[in-house]
Design a protein around this motif. Structure first.
Motif, PDB file in Angstrom:
ATOM      1  N   ARG A 150       0.911  -1.214  -0.100  1.00 51.60           N
ATOM      2  CA  ARG A 150       0.049  -0.082   0.199  1.00 51.60           C
ATOM      3  C   ARG A 150       0.977   1.310  -0.020  1.00 51.60           C
ATOM      4  NH1 ARG A 150      -1.465   2.768   4.200  1.00 51.60           N
ATOM      5  NH2 ARG A 150      -3.045   4.507   4.115  1.00 51.60           N
TER       6      ARG A 150
ATOM      7  N   ARG B  36      -8.782   5.998   0.278  1.00 50.05           N
ATOM      8  CA  ARG B  36      -9.181   4.862   1.510  1.00 50.05           C
ATOM      9  C   ARG B  36     -10.237   4.023   1.217  1.00 50.05           C
ATOM     10  NH1 ARG B  36      -5.118   4.263   5.067  1.00 50.05           N
ATOM     11  NH2 ARG B  36      -6.484   4.388   7.020  1.00 50.05           N
ATOM     12  N   GLN B  37     -11.387   4.372   0.611  1.00 59.89           N
ATOM     13  CA  GLN B  37     -12.338   3.413   0.059  1.00 59.89           C
ATOM     14  C   GLN B  37     -11.947   2.345  -0.627  1.00 59.89           C
ATOM     15  OE1 GLN B  37     -16.032   5.660  -0.711  1.00 59.89           O
ATOM     16  NE2 GLN B  37     -15.762   7.315   0.790  1.00 59.89           N
TER      17      GLN B  37
ATOM     18  N   GLU C   4      -9.060   1.235  -1.111  1.00 61.66           N
ATOM     19  CA  GLU C   4      -8.260   0.204  -0.259  1.00 61.66           C
ATOM     20  C   GLU C   4      -8.974  -0.662   0.663  1.00 61.66           C
ATOM     21  OE1 GLU C   4      -5.553   2.975   1.772  1.00 61.66           O
ATOM     22  OE2 GLU C   4      -4.400   3.721  -0.187  1.00 61.66           O
ATOM     23  N   ALA C   5      -9.847   0.080   1.293  1.00 61.59           N
ATOM     24  CA  ALA C   5     -10.371  -0.936   2.250  1.00 61.59           C
ATOM     25  C   ALA C   5     -11.218  -1.932   1.383  1.00 61.59           C
ATOM     26  CB  ALA C   5     -11.660  -0.130   3.011  1.00 61.59           C
TER      27      ALA C   5
ATOM     28  N   MET D  10      -4.180  -1.124   6.701  1.00 59.41           N
ATOM     29  CA  MET D  10      -4.336   0.382   6.201  1.00 59.41           C
ATOM     30  C   MET D  10      -3.827   1.419   7.434  1.00 59.41           C
ATOM     31  SD  MET D  10      -8.100   0.176   4.540  1.00 59.41           S
ATOM     32  CE  MET D  10      -8.270   1.784   4.427  1.00 59.41           C
TER      33      MET D  10
ATOM     34  N   CYS E  70      -5.227   1.743  10.644  1.00 60.79           N
ATOM     35  CA  CYS E  70      -6.330   2.567  10.938  1.00 60.79           C
ATOM     36  C   CYS E  70      -7.119   1.456  12.009  1.00 60.79           C
ATOM     37  CB  CYS E  70      -7.130   3.026   9.938  1.00 60.79           C
ATOM     38  SG  CYS E  70      -7.929   2.060   8.792  1.00 60.79           S
TER      39      CYS E  70
ATOM     40  N   HIS F 274     -15.048   3.148   5.867  1.00 65.27           N
ATOM     41  CA  HIS F 274     -14.703   3.018   4.472  1.00 65.27           C
ATOM     42  C   HIS F 274     -15.408   2.047   3.683  1.00 65.27           C
ATOM     43  CE1 HIS F 274     -11.694   6.235   5.366  1.00 65.27           C
ATOM     44  NE2 HIS F 274     -11.206   5.453   6.063  1.00 65.27           N
TER      45      HIS F 274
END
Length: 191
Positions: free
Chosen positions: A83, A143-144, A146-147, A165, A167, A175
């Motif tokens: 990432r 971020r969305q 990636e999630a 991530m 988080c 996300h």
């Protein structure tokens, strides 16, 4: 070295891992199992095959430094490394190139990612679905995207996704929920 060209054709969802696939015994087996999925993740984020191959290869090489880590730490560690590598390449490209390179061949034609194994109609439908998904994913915030990619397409659990991530699991759920809502809208009404 792990060959990433073994699985050159993307699929929408990777098969569910079995108990034996859950934790490979050696780092080499883990790297071999994660390569094709990692390529699809990087390609969705970078939108360029060669850059995605470079990002995955760099990430696989960096994982060799963590050979002594426990096997259950390999997945989140690898996905975090990949990432960060994708984000780094995106930042460098924005600085150097003000546009995204698309997947085109020397003649400017789009690269055909469809698997020629099944019948032509099925191949076309799968290709269209994948292209629609990729286009929709490209419109999501990072971020969305990636999630969704890590949680749904890579089938990682919530804790692993959160560690990859950087988080909380709650943030991953938020996300992911927003990504699913946006993808539903985008795929129902493609532009």
């Amino acid at each position: 070295m792990v060959s990433l060209t073994k699985d050159p054709y993307p699929v929408l969802v990777s098969p569910l891992p079995t108990a034996a696939d859950a934790m490979p015994a050696t780092l080499d087996l883990f790297l071999a199992s994660v390569g094709p999925r990692a390529f699809r993740f990087a390609e969705a984020g970078l939108r360029h095959r060669d850059d995605a191959l470079d990002a995955v290869q760099d990430s696989l090489m960096r994982m060799l430094d963590y050979r002594d880590k426990p096997a259950d730490e390999w997945p989140p560690l690898f996905w975090s490394i990949l990432r960060r590598r994708v984000i780094d390449l995106q930042r460098r490209r924005r600085f150097r190139l003000p546009f995204w390179r698309d997947n085109v061949d020397a003649e400017g034609e789009p690269v055909d990612w469809a698997d020629q194994g099944p019948g032509p109609a099925e191949v076309h439908a799968q290709h269209e679905q994948y292209e629609t998904l990729v286009q929709a994913l490209r419109q999501l915030p990072a971020r969305q995207r990636e999630a969704f990619t890590l949680r749904v397409l890579q089938d990682l659990d919530g804790a692993t996704t959160a560690r990859a991530m950087g988080c909380s699991e709650g943030a991953v759920k938020t996300h992911l929920s927003r990504a699913r809502d946006a993808l539903q809208t985008l795929m129902e009404n493609p532009t």
